[in-house]
Design a protein around this motif. Structure first.
Motif, PDB file in Angstrom:
ATOM      1  N   SER A 106       0.821  -1.207   0.000  1.00 43.59           N
ATOM      2  CA  SER A 106       0.000   0.000   0.000  1.00 43.59           C
ATOM      3  C   SER A 106       0.855   1.256   0.000  1.00 43.59           C
ATOM      4  CB  SER A 106      -0.915   0.003   1.229  1.00 43.59           C
ATOM      5  OG  SER A 106      -0.136   0.151   2.418  1.00 43.59           O
ATOM      6  N   THR A 107       0.172   2.382  -0.112  1.00 40.57           N
ATOM      7  CA  THR A 107       0.844   3.687  -0.144  1.00 40.57           C
ATOM      8  C   THR A 107       1.057   4.260   1.250  1.00 40.57           C
ATOM      9  OG1 THR A 107      -1.282   4.826  -0.394  1.00 40.57           O
ATOM     10  CG2 THR A 107      -0.120   4.205  -2.410  1.00 40.57           C
ATOM     11  N   GLY A 108       0.814   3.488   2.272  1.00 43.32           N
ATOM     12  CA  GLY A 108       1.023   3.961   3.639  1.00 43.32           C
ATOM     13  C   GLY A 108       0.895   2.820   4.619  1.00 43.32           C
ATOM     14  N   LEU A 109       1.246   3.073   5.862  1.00 38.67           N
ATOM     15  CA  LEU A 109       1.195   2.047   6.894  1.00 38.67           C
ATOM     16  C   LEU A 109      -0.022   2.175   7.787  1.00 38.67           C
ATOM     17  CD1 LEU A 109       4.968   2.003   7.914  1.00 38.67           C
ATOM     18  CD2 LEU A 109       3.776   0.532   6.275  1.00 38.67           C
ATOM     19  N   GLY A 110      -0.870   3.178   7.515  1.00 41.01           N
ATOM     20  CA  GLY A 110      -2.083   3.368   8.299  1.00 41.01           C
ATOM     21  C   GLY A 110      -3.305   2.975   7.504  1.00 41.01           C
ATOM     22  N   HIS A 111      -4.490   3.271   8.086  1.00 42.62           N
ATOM     23  CA  HIS A 111      -5.755   2.930   7.451  1.00 42.62           C
ATOM     24  C   HIS A 111      -6.508   4.179   7.016  1.00 42.62           C
ATOM     25  CE1 HIS A 111      -5.426  -0.679  10.394  1.00 42.62           C
ATOM     26  NE2 HIS A 111      -4.755  -0.921   9.296  1.00 42.62           N
ATOM     27  N   GLY A 112      -5.820   5.313   6.892  1.00 41.49           N
ATOM     28  CA  GLY A 112      -6.477   6.556   6.531  1.00 41.49           C
ATOM     29  C   GLY A 112      -6.989   6.555   5.105  1.00 41.49           C
ATOM     30  N   SER A 113      -7.784   7.569   4.786  1.00 43.73           N
ATOM     31  CA  SER A 113      -8.431   7.640   3.477  1.00 43.73           C
ATOM     32  C   SER A 113      -7.427   7.798   2.343  1.00 43.73           C
ATOM     33  CB  SER A 113      -9.428   8.803   3.445  1.00 43.73           C
ATOM     34  OG  SER A 113      -8.763  10.033   3.710  1.00 43.73           O
ATOM     35  N   ARG A 167      10.066   0.514   3.751  1.00 41.77           N
ATOM     36  CA  ARG A 167       9.813   1.952   3.894  1.00 41.77           C
ATOM     37  C   ARG A 167       9.767   2.667   2.554  1.00 41.77           C
ATOM     38  NH1 ARG A 167      14.991   0.868   5.454  1.00 41.77           N
ATOM     39  NH2 ARG A 167      16.689   1.866   4.298  1.00 41.77           N
ATOM     40  N   ALA A 168      10.315   2.035   1.501  1.00 43.96           N
ATOM     41  CA  ALA A 168      10.314   2.659   0.174  1.00 43.96           C
ATOM     42  C   ALA A 168       9.060   2.330  -0.625  1.00 43.96           C
ATOM     43  CB  ALA A 168      11.547   2.218  -0.602  1.00 43.96           C
ATOM     44  N   VAL A 184       6.198   4.333  -4.135  1.00 48.49           N
ATOM     45  CA  VAL A 184       6.359   3.778  -5.482  1.00 48.49           C
ATOM     46  C   VAL A 184       5.150   4.063  -6.359  1.00 48.49           C
ATOM     47  CG1 VAL A 184       6.483   1.599  -6.775  1.00 48.49           C
ATOM     48  CG2 VAL A 184       8.015   2.008  -4.842  1.00 48.49           C
ATOM     49  N   PHE A 185       3.955   3.859  -5.826  1.00 45.57           N
ATOM     50  CA  PHE A 185       2.746   4.053  -6.624  1.00 45.57           C
ATOM     51  C   PHE A 185       2.594   5.495  -7.068  1.00 45.57           C
ATOM     52  CE2 PHE A 185      -1.926   4.885  -6.748  1.00 45.57           C
ATOM     53  CZ  PHE A 185      -2.210   4.148  -7.881  1.00 45.57           C
ATOM     54  N   TRP A 186       2.801   6.453  -6.144  1.00 43.89           N
ATOM     55  CA  TRP A 186       2.640   7.866  -6.500  1.00 43.89           C
ATOM     56  C   TRP A 186       3.687   8.281  -7.518  1.00 43.89           C
ATOM     57  CZ3 TRP A 186      -1.937   8.335  -5.132  1.00 43.89           C
ATOM     58  CH2 TRP A 186      -2.414   7.971  -3.876  1.00 43.89           C
ATOM     59  N   ALA A 187       4.908   7.760  -7.389  1.00 43.01           N
ATOM     60  CA  ALA A 187       5.942   8.080  -8.370  1.00 43.01           C
ATOM     61  C   ALA A 187       5.570   7.544  -9.750  1.00 43.01           C
ATOM     62  CB  ALA A 187       7.285   7.517  -7.924  1.00 43.01           C
TER      63      ALA A 187
END
Length: 316
Positions: A78-85, A203-204, A208-211
């Motif tokens: 995923s694009t983060g380690l949390g569950h935010g929107s 951590r990288a 990746v997805f946004w890049a």
């Protein structure tokens, strides 16, 4: 595409199904001898169907023949380690047993606008399997994130409401304190005898997805996505291999400490089953109403009668 290294004939190369904004890839692996090129060490040993049924009994403590034969080992990046929107699952992998081996399916998101279509395709696949989900730390991360994304896309979450076994709590019961930690990569080294080379750092992965969205034609960005897909492939392959080792350890502990730990695991399963029975009796009493005879409210039940959903998430 992902490269393979094996002591046996190479598995089939991925078959990519291009959709609008995402790709679904399918790879088949033999049960013995094969491993991704990212892994060094000995070949992986994935459970055969009969081995898996026995492993499920050890790990979960409840057997439904029709259900336990169709597990889906699930992992996502995923694009983060949390569950935010703002956190998006852009690579999702499934490993399922098939005749003669295991099938790995991966969904790779390439356009943010296709997230709903990709998740709908994943949900259809999970409904078709109709078996339990098996994850590593999925109760805390993978499943809550997927539920949130499904809701955000206007899709039902019923596919995640069934039986779920999280392997991380089982790993901690067996091996906490017997090694550096209980991370998946650590257990790959200590229990499977394999280690990763050339893997992308965790951590990288979020960037990746946004890049890749910003520079879709950049070869470096595309290669980074492939590295994330390779990382995910290793995760979903080593999970069933590790589940097999866990089951063998529970059946035949190698020392007194492991014998005690195996007994602790069986006690956890027993407590969960008793709790499920109590919850079911309460639900039956409420459904029967206040005037119903006691013997018609509380029917004698066995552990095999416990609804599978009620003993999901075997945690600490």
């Amino acid at each position: 595409m992902v490269q393979f290294q094996t002591d046996r004939p190479a598995p089939e190369l991925p078959r990519g199904e291009a959709r609008a904004g995402f790709v679904r890839e399918v790879t088949r692996w033999p049960c013995l001898g094969a491993r991704p090129s990212m892994l060094r060490g000995r070949g992986l040993e994935l459970p055969e169907p009969d081995d898996w049924r026995a492993a499920w009994t050890c790990l979960y403590g409840h057997v439904d023949e029709d259900m336990c034969e169709r597990p889906a080992f699930l992992d996502l990046e995923s694009t983060g380690l949390g569950h935010g929107s703002g956190t998006v699952a852009f690579v999702v992998g499934l490993a399922t047993p098939i005749a003669g081996g295991w099938q790995i399916e991966q969904w790779l998101l390439s356009q943010l606008s296709a997230e709903a279509a990709m998740l709908a395709d994943l949900a259809d696949r999970l409904r078709a399997l109709a078996g339990p989900l098996v994850t590593f730390n999925g109760a805390s991360f993978d499943l809550p994130l997927l539920r949130g994304r499904l809701r955000r896309c206007g899709l039902g979450t019923d596919v995640l409401a069934g039986t779920h076994l999280d392997l991380l709590p089982v790993a901690r019961r067996l091996w906490r304190g017997r090694g550096p930690d209980c991370r998946l990569t650590t257990l790959e080294r200590t229990q499977l005898g394999v280690w990763r080379e050339g893997d992308i750092a965790g951590r990288a992965i979020p960037e990746v997805f946004w890049a890749a969205l910003r520079e879709p034609n950049n070869p470096g960005a595309r290669q980074a996505v492939r590295r994330v897909a390779g990382h995910n492939l290793v995760d979903v392959l080593t999970m069933p291999a590790l589940a097999g080792v866990m089951a063998r350890t529970l059946v035949a502990p190698a020392d007194p400490d492991l014998e005690r730990r195996a007994a602790d695991h069986r006690n956890v399963i027993g407590r969960r089953l008793r709790k499920a029975l109590a919850q079911d009796r309460v639900a039956g009493a409420r459904a029967a109403g206040p005037g119903a005879p006691a013997d018609s409210v509380v029917a004698a039940r066995t552990g095999q009668d416990v609804p599978t959903r009620r003993v999901a998430h075997l945690g600490p």
